[in-house]
Design a protein around this motif. Structure first.
Motif, PDB file in Angstrom:
ATOM      1  N   GLU A   1      76.920  64.252  69.915  1.00  0.00           N
ATOM      2  CA  GLU A   1      77.651  63.959  68.308  1.00  0.00           C
ATOM      3  C   GLU A   1      77.038  62.808  67.696  1.00  0.00           C
ATOM      4  O   GLU A   1      76.748  62.614  66.581  1.00  0.00           O
ATOM      5  N   ALA A   2      76.960  61.529  68.735  1.00  0.00           N
ATOM      6  CA  ALA A   2      76.307  59.885  68.136  1.00  0.00           C
ATOM      7  C   ALA A   2      74.852  60.338  67.992  1.00  0.00           C
ATOM      8  O   ALA A   2      74.232  59.353  66.738  1.00  0.00           O
ATOM      9  N   SER A   3      74.594  61.207  68.922  1.00  0.00           N
ATOM     10  CA  SER A   3      73.355  61.084  69.088  1.00  0.00           C
ATOM     11  C   SER A   3      72.426  61.797  67.847  1.00  0.00           C
ATOM     12  O   SER A   3      71.360  61.296  67.407  1.00  0.00           O
ATOM     13  N   ILE A   4      72.333  62.751  67.644  1.00  0.00           N
ATOM     14  CA  ILE A   4      72.154  63.169  65.936  1.00  0.00           C
ATOM     15  C   ILE A   4      72.329  62.846  65.017  1.00  0.00           C
ATOM     16  O   ILE A   4      71.439  62.888  64.351  1.00  0.00           O
ATOM     17  N   ILE A   5      73.363  61.680  64.809  1.00  0.00           N
ATOM     18  CA  ILE A   5      73.421  61.170  64.030  1.00  0.00           C
ATOM     19  C   ILE A   5      72.020  59.524  63.635  1.00  0.00           C
ATOM     20  O   ILE A   5      72.171  59.355  63.021  1.00  0.00           O
ATOM     21  N   ALA A   6      71.938  59.085  65.282  1.00  0.00           N
ATOM     22  CA  ALA A   6      71.043  58.084  65.681  1.00  0.00           C
ATOM     23  C   ALA A   6      70.017  59.062  65.037  1.00  0.00           C
ATOM     24  O   ALA A   6      68.800  58.251  64.458  1.00  0.00           O
ATOM     25  N   LEU A   7      69.866  59.678  65.962  1.00  0.00           N
ATOM     26  CA  LEU A   7      67.698  60.900  65.508  1.00  0.00           C
ATOM     27  C   LEU A   7      67.744  60.985  64.087  1.00  0.00           C
ATOM     28  O   LEU A   7      66.365  61.095  63.414  1.00  0.00           O
ATOM     29  N   GLU A   8      68.637  61.823  63.539  1.00  0.00           N
ATOM     30  CA  GLU A   8      69.186  61.805  61.975  1.00  0.00           C
ATOM     31  C   GLU A   8      68.415  60.214  61.067  1.00  0.00           C
ATOM     32  O   GLU A   8      67.980  61.159  60.290  1.00  0.00           O
ATOM     33  N   ARG A   9      68.784  59.501  61.349  1.00  0.00           N
ATOM     34  CA  ARG A   9      68.735  57.991  60.767  1.00  0.00           C
ATOM     35  C   ARG A   9      67.503  57.645  61.338  1.00  0.00           C
ATOM     36  O   ARG A   9      66.698  56.482  59.879  1.00  0.00           O
ATOM     37  N   ALA A  10      66.448  57.956  62.089  1.00  0.00           N
ATOM     38  CA  ALA A  10      65.834  57.355  62.702  1.00  0.00           C
ATOM     39  C   ALA A  10      64.431  58.371  62.240  1.00  0.00           C
ATOM     40  O   ALA A  10      63.322  58.469  62.104  1.00  0.00           O
ATOM     41  N   GLY A  11      64.751  59.550  62.369  1.00  0.00           N
ATOM     42  CA  GLY A  11      64.354  60.307  60.923  1.00  0.00           C
ATOM     43  C   GLY A  11      62.828  61.064  62.570  1.00  0.00           C
ATOM     44  O   GLY A  11      62.149  61.632  62.245  1.00  0.00           O
ATOM     45  N   TRP A  12      64.082  61.158  63.402  1.00  0.00           N
ATOM     46  CA  TRP A  12      63.135  61.645  64.711  1.00  0.00           C
ATOM     47  C   TRP A  12      63.843  62.686  65.115  1.00  0.00           C
ATOM     48  O   TRP A  12      65.546  63.196  65.136  1.00  0.00           O
ATOM     49  N   SER A  13      62.621  63.884  65.829  1.00  0.00           N
ATOM     50  CA  SER A  13      63.098  65.114  66.370  1.00  0.00           C
ATOM     51  C   SER A  13      62.906  65.133  67.959  1.00  0.00           C
ATOM     52  O   SER A  13      62.533  64.390  68.736  1.00  0.00           O
ATOM     53  N   PRO A  14      64.634  65.392  68.289  1.00  0.00           N
ATOM     54  CA  PRO A  14      64.679  65.220  69.749  1.00  0.00           C
ATOM     55  C   PRO A  14      63.143  64.999  70.329  1.00  0.00           C
ATOM     56  O   PRO A  14      62.953  64.556  71.954  1.00  0.00           O
ATOM     57  N   GLU A  15      62.742  66.002  70.396  1.00  0.00           N
ATOM     58  CA  GLU A  15      61.268  66.609  71.042  1.00  0.00           C
ATOM     59  C   GLU A  15      60.128  64.760  71.163  1.00  0.00           C
ATOM     60  O   GLU A  15      59.666  65.082  72.565  1.00  0.00           O
ATOM     61  N   GLU A  16      60.934  64.519  69.804  1.00  0.00           N
ATOM     62  CA  GLU A  16      59.060  63.104  70.335  1.00  0.00           C
ATOM     63  C   GLU A  16      59.751  62.603  70.400  1.00  0.00           C
ATOM     64  O   GLU A  16      59.289  61.083  71.252  1.00  0.00           O
ATOM     65  N   LEU A  17      61.192  62.436  71.285  1.00  0.00           N
ATOM     66  CA  LEU A  17      61.782  61.180  72.542  1.00  0.00           C
ATOM     67  C   LEU A  17      60.917  60.750  73.437  1.00  0.00           C
ATOM     68  O   LEU A  17      60.269  61.745  74.237  1.00  0.00           O
ATOM     69  N   ASP A  18      60.885  59.744  73.347  1.00  0.00           N
ATOM     70  CA  ASP A  18      60.009  59.308  75.734  1.00  0.00           C
ATOM     71  C   ASP A  18      60.927  59.195  76.811  1.00  0.00           C
ATOM     72  O   ASP A  18      60.252  59.530  78.015  1.00  0.00           O
TER      73      ASP A  18
END
Ligand code: UT7
Length: 335
Positions: A60-77
């Motif tokens: 729940e915390a991660s999807i907020i942070a990812l959305e605010r960053a404008g990143w999709s989860p697949e982009e993560l290293d």
């Protein structure tokens, strides 16, 4: 030069709001004792019987942070997951989170550094970024403490303190000549104090297995020698603060905000007074959240960001101490 920047933040706490008064129905305690000794007024716990784990709070915390960053989860290293209360013993909670996010094939590293998990996570992420190994990292601190708290008078010292919650940050590699992002970090451990705060079971050491006897001895609940940990905190936090300031070549007055681990308001107040940090330059939220272990610092940072209390150029210090014994800090400058 490559800098490690916190691009976005997010936090999550469960719905169940538990006041000190609520706890008096389970154990011999009082609102006055808890507020006076710890500063805590209330905390959030997962509903009893709810089928969730630390990874679900982290999600729940991660999807907020990812959305605010404008990143999709697949982009993560990389995903770094700090928790002392993983969903199950094996595997770590990182892969659970990775799966729920749909971050296909992204490596997911669990770190077990308790109260300093987020600080260790920041140093690890900074090393990955500065070595060129990663450019986009999700770092989460999440805890589901309440399931293994014993709500009895015997274990009231831990029952009134620990709480559930999650805080996430997206860290990004950016090229900049300005001295911003993670400026420096220092971590320490002193295993001589490993017994001062521990959860003894499940264990393999000493031939122990989960048995009725072990359960009867309550070794699966946290044990804390509160006085020892308290003393270690008020003596070692000032020392590591001086080390950090010296490493960053700045003075205590140059800090715009100190965000300490939220273990006990009295610890943070004693530390603040000892260091001569003005009240308005330290942020505490233990009053409302209790001690969410690896999640305290990212939750506090997210709140400050949301309240727009931090601005570009501000120098922040994250600092904390906990089980292990581990302690340390990070100096971060807002980009
Ligand atoms: O994030 C992880 C790192 N953890 C920490 O940093 C924790 C550090 N330690 C602490 O925060 C404090 O030591 C505690 C809050 C855990 C305890 O506070 P204390 O001022 O050290 O109290 P104490 O353990 O010396 O206990 C004082 C009295 C005892 O009663 P007696 O022996 O004087 O009759 C305890 O049994 O307070 C009693 N007590 C309580 N009374 C009401 C302990 N817990 C409670 C309670 N409600 N919840």
């Amino acid at each position: 030069m490559i800098r490690s920047i916190i691009k976005s933040t997010g936090r999550y706490v469960p719905d169940r709001h538990v006041t000190n008064e609520d706890l008096t129905q389970y154990m011999d305690t009082s609102n006055e004792w808890i507020v006076q000794r710890t500063g805590i007024e209330a905390r959030y716990w997962v509903e009893e019987g709810e089928d969730v784990g630390a990874s679900d709070l982290a999600y729940e915390a991660s999807i907020i942070a990812l959305e605010r960053a404008g990143w999709s989860p697949e982009e993560l290293d990389l995903i770094v997951f700090a928790t002392m209360t993983p969903d199950v013993n094996v595997p770590g909670s990182g892969p659970f989170l990775q799966n729920r996010l749909g971050a296909k094939n992204v490596p997911a590293l669990d770190i077990r550094q308790q109260c300093t998990g987020f600080l260790h996570g920041l140093e690890i992420c900074d090393a990955y970024i500065k070595s060129g190994k990663a450019a986009k990292i999700l770092l989460v601190g999440a805890e589901f403490q309440s399931r293994y708290l014993e709500l009895t008078t015997e274990n009231r010292d831990t029952a009134v303190i620990f709480a559930d919650g999650a805080g996430a940050v997206c860290l990004e590699a950016v090229e900049s000549d300005a001295e911003v992002g993670i400026i420096t970090s220092i971590l320490h451990a002193d295993g001589r104090h490993s017994q001062a705060l521990r959860v003894g079971m499940p264990a393999r050491k000493s031939g122990k297995a989960i048995s009725p006897e072990v359960m009867a001895n309550k070794e699966h609940f946290p044990f804390m020698d509160g006085k020892t940990v308290f003393k270690l905190a008020v003596t070692r936090l000032p020392v590591v603060t001086e080390e950090l300031l010296s490493r960053a070549n700045i003075e205590i007055e140059d800090l715009d905000m100190v965000i300490p681990h939220q273990a006990n308001l009295r610890i943070n107040e004693a530390y603040r007074e000892r260091m001569g940090i003005p009240e308005e330059k330290m942020y505490n939220n233990i009053q409302q959240y209790g001690n969410t272990t690896a999640a305290t610092i990212p939750i506090a940072f997210d709140e400050l960001m949301e309240m727009k209390k931090l601005k570009s150029g501000d120098t922040i210090m994250f600092v904390g101490l906990g089980a292990g014994l581990t302690w340390g800090g990070v100096i971060y400058r807002m980009p």
